[in-house]
Scaffold this motif. Structure first.
Motif, PDB file in Angstrom:
ATOM      1  N   LEU A 129       0.831  -1.197   0.000  1.00 36.28           N
ATOM      2  CA  LEU A 129       0.000   0.000   0.000  1.00 36.28           C
ATOM      3  C   LEU A 129       0.871   1.255   0.000  1.00 36.28           C
ATOM      4  CD1 LEU A 129      -2.669  -1.016   2.685  1.00 36.28           C
ATOM      5  CD2 LEU A 129      -2.861  -1.169   0.191  1.00 36.28           C
ATOM      6  N   ASP A 130       0.343   2.320  -0.554  1.00 31.80           N
ATOM      7  CA  ASP A 130       1.048   3.600  -0.519  1.00 31.80           C
ATOM      8  C   ASP A 130       1.263   4.040   0.924  1.00 31.80           C
ATOM      9  OD1 ASP A 130       1.072   3.660  -3.261  1.00 31.80           O
ATOM     10  OD2 ASP A 130      -0.707   4.944  -3.431  1.00 31.80           O
ATOM     11  N   GLY A 131       2.429   4.587   1.195  1.00 34.63           N
ATOM     12  CA  GLY A 131       2.722   5.087   2.536  1.00 34.63           C
ATOM     13  C   GLY A 131       3.289   4.050   3.478  1.00 34.63           C
ATOM     14  N   ASN A 153     -11.963  -9.880  13.476  1.00 38.48           N
ATOM     15  CA  ASN A 153     -11.910 -10.843  12.377  1.00 38.48           C
ATOM     16  C   ASN A 153     -12.645 -10.334  11.152  1.00 38.48           C
ATOM     17  OD1 ASN A 153     -12.117 -12.832  15.083  1.00 38.48           O
ATOM     18  ND2 ASN A 153     -10.602 -13.447  13.547  1.00 38.48           N
ATOM     19  N   GLY A 154     -12.132 -10.751   9.980  1.00 37.02           N
ATOM     20  CA  GLY A 154     -12.804 -10.446   8.724  1.00 37.02           C
ATOM     21  C   GLY A 154     -12.491  -9.070   8.169  1.00 37.02           C
ATOM     22  N   TRP A 155     -11.315  -8.521   8.468  1.00 36.84           N
ATOM     23  CA  TRP A 155     -10.951  -7.196   7.969  1.00 36.84           C
ATOM     24  C   TRP A 155      -9.551  -7.238   7.360  1.00 36.84           C
ATOM     25  CZ3 TRP A 155     -14.608  -3.579   7.665  1.00 36.84           C
ATOM     26  CH2 TRP A 155     -15.726  -3.689   8.516  1.00 36.84           C
ATOM     27  N   GLY A 156      -9.425  -6.604   6.166  1.00 36.20           N
ATOM     28  CA  GLY A 156      -8.137  -6.511   5.497  1.00 36.20           C
ATOM     29  C   GLY A 156      -7.768  -5.078   5.209  1.00 36.20           C
ATOM     30  N   PRO A 157      -6.479  -4.709   5.249  1.00 36.85           N
ATOM     31  CA  PRO A 157      -6.041  -3.330   5.027  1.00 36.85           C
ATOM     32  C   PRO A 157      -6.422  -2.835   3.632  1.00 36.85           C
ATOM     33  CG  PRO A 157      -4.245  -4.693   5.832  1.00 36.85           C
ATOM     34  CD  PRO A 157      -5.345  -5.614   5.481  1.00 36.85           C
ATOM     35  N   GLU A 158      -6.942  -1.596   3.603  1.00 40.58           N
ATOM     36  CA  GLU A 158      -7.306  -0.971   2.334  1.00 40.58           C
ATOM     37  C   GLU A 158      -6.382   0.187   2.017  1.00 40.58           C
ATOM     38  OE1 GLU A 158      -9.566   0.261  -1.106  1.00 40.58           O
ATOM     39  OE2 GLU A 158      -9.282  -1.634  -0.048  1.00 40.58           O
ATOM     40  N   SER A 159      -6.109   1.053   3.013  1.00 44.61           N
ATOM     41  CA  SER A 159      -5.256   2.213   2.768  1.00 44.61           C
ATOM     42  C   SER A 159      -4.672   2.689   4.084  1.00 44.61           C
ATOM     43  CB  SER A 159      -6.042   3.339   2.094  1.00 44.61           C
ATOM     44  OG  SER A 159      -7.083   3.779   2.948  1.00 44.61           O
ATOM     45  N   GLN A 218       4.463  10.132   9.351  1.00 41.24           N
ATOM     46  CA  GLN A 218       4.111   9.253  10.474  1.00 41.24           C
ATOM     47  C   GLN A 218       2.743   8.633  10.213  1.00 41.24           C
ATOM     48  OE1 GLN A 218       5.786   8.546  13.473  1.00 41.24           O
ATOM     49  NE2 GLN A 218       4.103   7.134  13.944  1.00 41.24           N
ATOM     50  N   ILE A 219       2.614   7.319  10.517  1.00 43.73           N
ATOM     51  CA  ILE A 219       1.323   6.673  10.365  1.00 43.73           C
ATOM     52  C   ILE A 219       0.330   7.245  11.377  1.00 43.73           C
ATOM     53  CG2 ILE A 219       1.988   4.751  11.885  1.00 43.73           C
ATOM     54  CD1 ILE A 219      -0.346   4.527   8.850  1.00 43.73           C
TER      55      ILE A 219
END
Length: 892
Positions: free
Chosen positions: A551-553, A635-641, A648-649
């Motif tokens: 992912l970007d960043g 549960n049931g979640w994936g990174p999108e952005s 800094q995050i």
């Protein structure tokens, strides 16, 4: 055109009449073995020799019409080649020839210089034993074969009906002159590139006239009687069996061979043709099913695969309960369709209906049922020894193993599985005490250097088994500390480092040398190590690099690879965490990262997993530990952005995962991008998988990598495209558990041993670990007790790096081991069993014994013909009767 005089000599040795129907031709192995080394002049002199009649050179010279000096010279050349015996009687040499086998062919194979120069000698010996074996099928009664198995003497001690001719000590005690030589069969296999890993050196003992001949011609070296007994003992300890040349007459022989079933040309009668009567002793193996715990040691060591693991529990469906054969060569036609020509590669460990699931499902196939029984008897050292036959690191695995054995435990069908890991942990506790550790005996002393690259579980396992075999092993580790991911990738609250140190110390005591801070490919190359005299290499660099999200960043401050975070923590260099931490991943490493983050200062840790709770790859107990420490699992979640501000995050947005796997259970996630959630974070720890950082290790090598960046190697032998390089563990399979790497390390050690020794095959005679579990759904388990599972004391959760888990008390151990259902037991094919007794030496439970089934005594070659003819005639009558009964049934 061949050598006519040499062919005449071959027929003379074989007692064949010239031009008879069964006389030899130039295509027969009897001619082929002589042809490379026997000249026409030697053949002419050889025609003056007789079967077992001792003649002087003067007598031979007169018979063949040649000068005495030339005759003497040629006779000595025949003796040196192996065609004739020579002894000195009253100061004068006498010469004679004996059988082809045992006799001329063995002696010719034991002229190592000739075999090396003329491979045809080895090929002819192998061909003879294969081609001539067919004519013997069913025609030899028990006790009358060319070679005869002699039981290991401890297996028949106390057996009231034993005969002295079946005692090794009888033969050694009645002779005064002894020699030891290389094994002729293994010499042949080696010359053909078909060795089985059992090496040829100093294997066979000669006595009396044979010893005199072997010493004189340089085939063997003289030894004392005491040394002969020591060789017998060492052979038995190394899983070998005994047999003797059996045509000198009952109770008489001139040699004792120490044989393995995977190279012995005599045992091929039993294994390939199933013509066991040709070689067997009077004994057969018997297993006491109630005492047997299916440890499998007897099965692994049986030279002819007469033993297989089955089940002990009752079932409502048919299971294999006996290996008794309906047909044997004694009373049936026995064509090629009933032979087993692939016996060197198709050994079976388990009957078709399966055996104990704990052993079958363990990647290393540890004898779980066996060590549990030993532990129940308080025999903790013996239990540890049994474990270490397949796993050198039981203390480590008792803390981190995924324990497939427990998941598949039959006890699950009653209440709860046996606490196998806790039992193993208790047994292995003595490894942590330097005065009580089990240090295996080094079996040999090979002057060969092996390099292991990487000191994780695969590399350490390979080093351990190579060291036991007797190799000089050096482990190269790029970090400053040894242990690989055991030390750097697992937090101390799960695996304290003194446990790792204790089990690595055993390798040091076995002579393994560790060189840390050396990165192969950077500081030194594999080619450099070759120049330093290393004969083979094992690549076990693991998968120590984290995967990125893509992912970007992702290069923002506060985003850290989970494996790097664990590594830095174990090196006391981890960054201090604070605030909210998101851990991405659902496996055991992700759980370790999340629990470590709490200890590193995070105020809140949330773990986001693509999988549902039921599908998470992390072990249930690891997830429970995380929940106890107030780690939130989404549960049931994936990174999108990613939201990044000033480098800094600050936040991470997730998308809903609808499905992780497709119908074939392949990783193929499907998302609903319209359903998202954003979480503010101070740190993100990525634990979505691991990859391999090869560095410059493979520069200028011939190794190839797969699409997954793993090294390409054979899945059975672990040999790569570069023959002296082997690979295993995560760098070959991708990330798996430590026990998988340990199993791979042992198999690679077996391959490396075979590779560095001349003429050894990587596959022949090798255990293929073909295990399968019994069918549990049809077991009859209603009569078993419901004793509750014992659990170690579980203290309140603490958020430091010490391991809070205690172990079973000895009282709890006793109770828990009693819960074992003892699912498996060994079955015996009594017909195939040759009665060697090796099974009895391997059994620690007094379950295996030899019983006398036959009463066959040997006969001399001169008297064998009538006995064989009688047996053959009786067999034909039995075959005719059987065929008649069969035809009558078909008519009805």
């Amino acid at each position: 055109m061949g050598k006519q005089k040499v062919l005449e000599l071959a027929n003379h040795i074989g007692l064949k009449k010239p031009e008879s129907k069964d006389s030899y031709t130039f295509q027969d192995p009897e001619y082929k073995i002589l042809e490379p080394v026997v000249t026409d002049e030697m053949a002419q002199v050889g025609m003056g020799l007789a079967f077992r009649q001792k003649r002087t050179a003067a007598q031979v010279a007169e018979l063949v019409g040649m000068p005495l000096a030339e005759t003497t010279k040629l006779l000595l050349e025949l003796a040196d080649a192996g065609v004739a015996f020579v002894n000195s009687i009253d100061g004068e040499d006498v010469f004679w020839f004996d059988l082809w086998v045992p006799g001329v062919m063995e002696m010719m194979a034991n002229n190592l210089e000739n075999v090396k120069k003329y491979p045809q000698i080895a090929q002819a010996f192998e061909e003879y034993s294969r081609l001539r074996g067919e004519s013997t099928i069913g025609n030899f009664p028990v006790g009358v074969g060319m070679m005869r198995v002699i039981p290991i003497e401890t297996a028949i001690s106390g057996e009231s009906r034993r005969a002295s001719y079946e005692e090794i000590s009888k033969y050694l005690n009645e002779h005064t002159l002894f020699s030891v030589s290389d094994c002729a069969c293994r010499t042949v296999r080696e010359a053909m590139g078909e060795g089985c890993g059992h090496l040829k050196e100093d294997m066979c003992i000669q006595m009396g006239h044979a010893a005199e001949y072997y010493i004189r011609t340089g085939r063997g070296r003289e030894i004392t009687r005491e040394e002969a007994f020591e060789i017998i003992k060492r052979a038995e300890e190394n899983g070998l069996m005994h047999s003797i040349p059996n045509m000198d007459g009952s109770g008489k022989t001139h040699a004792i061979c120490n044989c393995c079933g995977c190279s012995c040309l005599s045992l091929r009668h039993a294994e390939m043709y199933l013509n066991t009567d040709m070689v067997r002793s009077n004994y057969v193996s018997q297993i006491d099913k109630e005492k047997c715990v299916a440890c499998g040691e007897c099965v692994i060591h049986c030279p002819v695969n007469a033993l297989q693991l089955g089940q002990k529990l009752c079932s409502s469906i048919p299971v294999v309960e006996s290996l008794q054969r309906e047909e044997t060569p004694r009373d049936s036609l026995w064509g090629k369709e009933k032979w087993n020509p692939d016996y060197r590669i198709n050994r079976k460990n388990v009957v078709d209906t399966g055996t104990s699931p704990c052993k079958a499902e363990c990647p290393a196939h540890i004898s779980v049922q066996g060590y549990i029984k030993l532990a129940s008897q308080g025999k903790y050292t013996e239990a540890l020894e049994l474990i270490k036959k397949n796993n050198p690191f039981p203390a480590v695995c008792g803390r981190i193993c995924p324990h497939n054995c427990e998941t598949e435990c039959t006890r699950n069908h009653i209440d709860e599985p046996l606490a196998i890991d806790d039992i193993k942990k208790f047994i292995a506790q003595q490894d942590l005490d330097s005065d009580r550790r089990y240090i295996p005996r080094i079996r040999h002393n090979y002057n060969k250097k092996i390099a292991v690259i990487g000191s994780g579980p695969a590399g350490l396992s390979c080093a351990y088994y190579l060291a036991i075999e007797g190799y000089q092993v050096t482990v190269f580790e790029k970090e400053q500390q040894v242990g690989g991911m055991l030390r750097l990738g697992i937090p101390a609250f799960r695996l304290e480092k003194d446990v790792v140190d204790a089990e690595i110390e055993i390798l040091r005591r076995l002579g393994v040398v560790f060189k840390t801070g050396i990165e192969i490919g950077h500081d030194r190359s594999i080619d450099d190590l070759r120049k330093d005299g290393y004969s083979a290499f094992y690549l076990a660099v693991g998968a120590q690099k984290g995967r990125a999200l893509g992912l970007d960043g992702e290069d923002a401050s506060g985003i850290i690879s989970g494996v790097d975070f664990l590594k830095q923590t174990n090196l006391n260099r981890a960054p201090a965490l604070s605030g909210k931490v998101a851990v991405i991943g659902g496996g055991n490493v992700a759980i370790d990262v999340a629990r470590t983050a709490i200890r590193a200062g995070a105020s809140q840790v949330t773990l986001y997993s693509l999988e549902s709770r039921e599908e998470m790859p992390a072990l249930d107990e690891e997830i429970e530990e995380a929940l106890k420490e107030n780690i939130i699992i989404e549960n049931g979640w994936g990174p999108e952005s990613l939201t990044v501000m000033d480098g800094q995050i600050h936040a991470i947005t997730f998308k809903k995962c609808l499905r992780v796997f497709d119908k074939e259970r392949r990783f193929s996630p499907v998302f609903n991008r319209e359903k998202t959630r954003t979480a503010p974070v101070d740190f993100v720890l990525l634990s979505i998988g691991q990859s391999i950082d090869w560095g410059n290790l493979l520069d200028e090598s011939e190794l190839q990598l797969s699409e997954k960046n793993t090294v390409i190697a054979d899945g059975f032998t672990y040999q790569t495209g570069q023959p002296d390089v082997f690979a295993g563990g995560d760098c070959f399979t991708g990330p798996r558990f430590a026990i998988d790497a340990i199993a791979a390390g042992k198999e690679a050690a077996i391959s490396i041993h075979r590779y560095v020794q001349p003429g050894q095959s990587l596959v022949y005679g090798r255990d293929r670990h073909a295990y399968q579990s019994l069918e549990k759904n049809h077991l009859q388990l209603s009569d078993y007790d419901s004793t509750p599972r014992q659990r170690p004391y579980s203290p309140a959760a603490s958020l430091d790096f010490s391991d809070p888990r205690s172990g079973l008390t000895e009282e709890q151990l006793k109770k828990e081991t009693e819960r074992c259902l003892s699912c498996g037991a060994t079955l015996v094919d009594e017909f195939l069993c040759v009665g060697c007794g090796q099974c009895t030496t391997q059994c620690k439970f007094d379950a295996a014994s030899l019983v006398r089934r036959y009463d066959g005594a040997g006969v001399s070659y001169e008297n064998a013909g009538s006995v064989i003819m009688k047996t053959a005639k009786e067999r034909q009558m039995r075959i005719a009767e059987r065929e008649s009964q069969k035809n009558a049934k078909e008519i009805r």
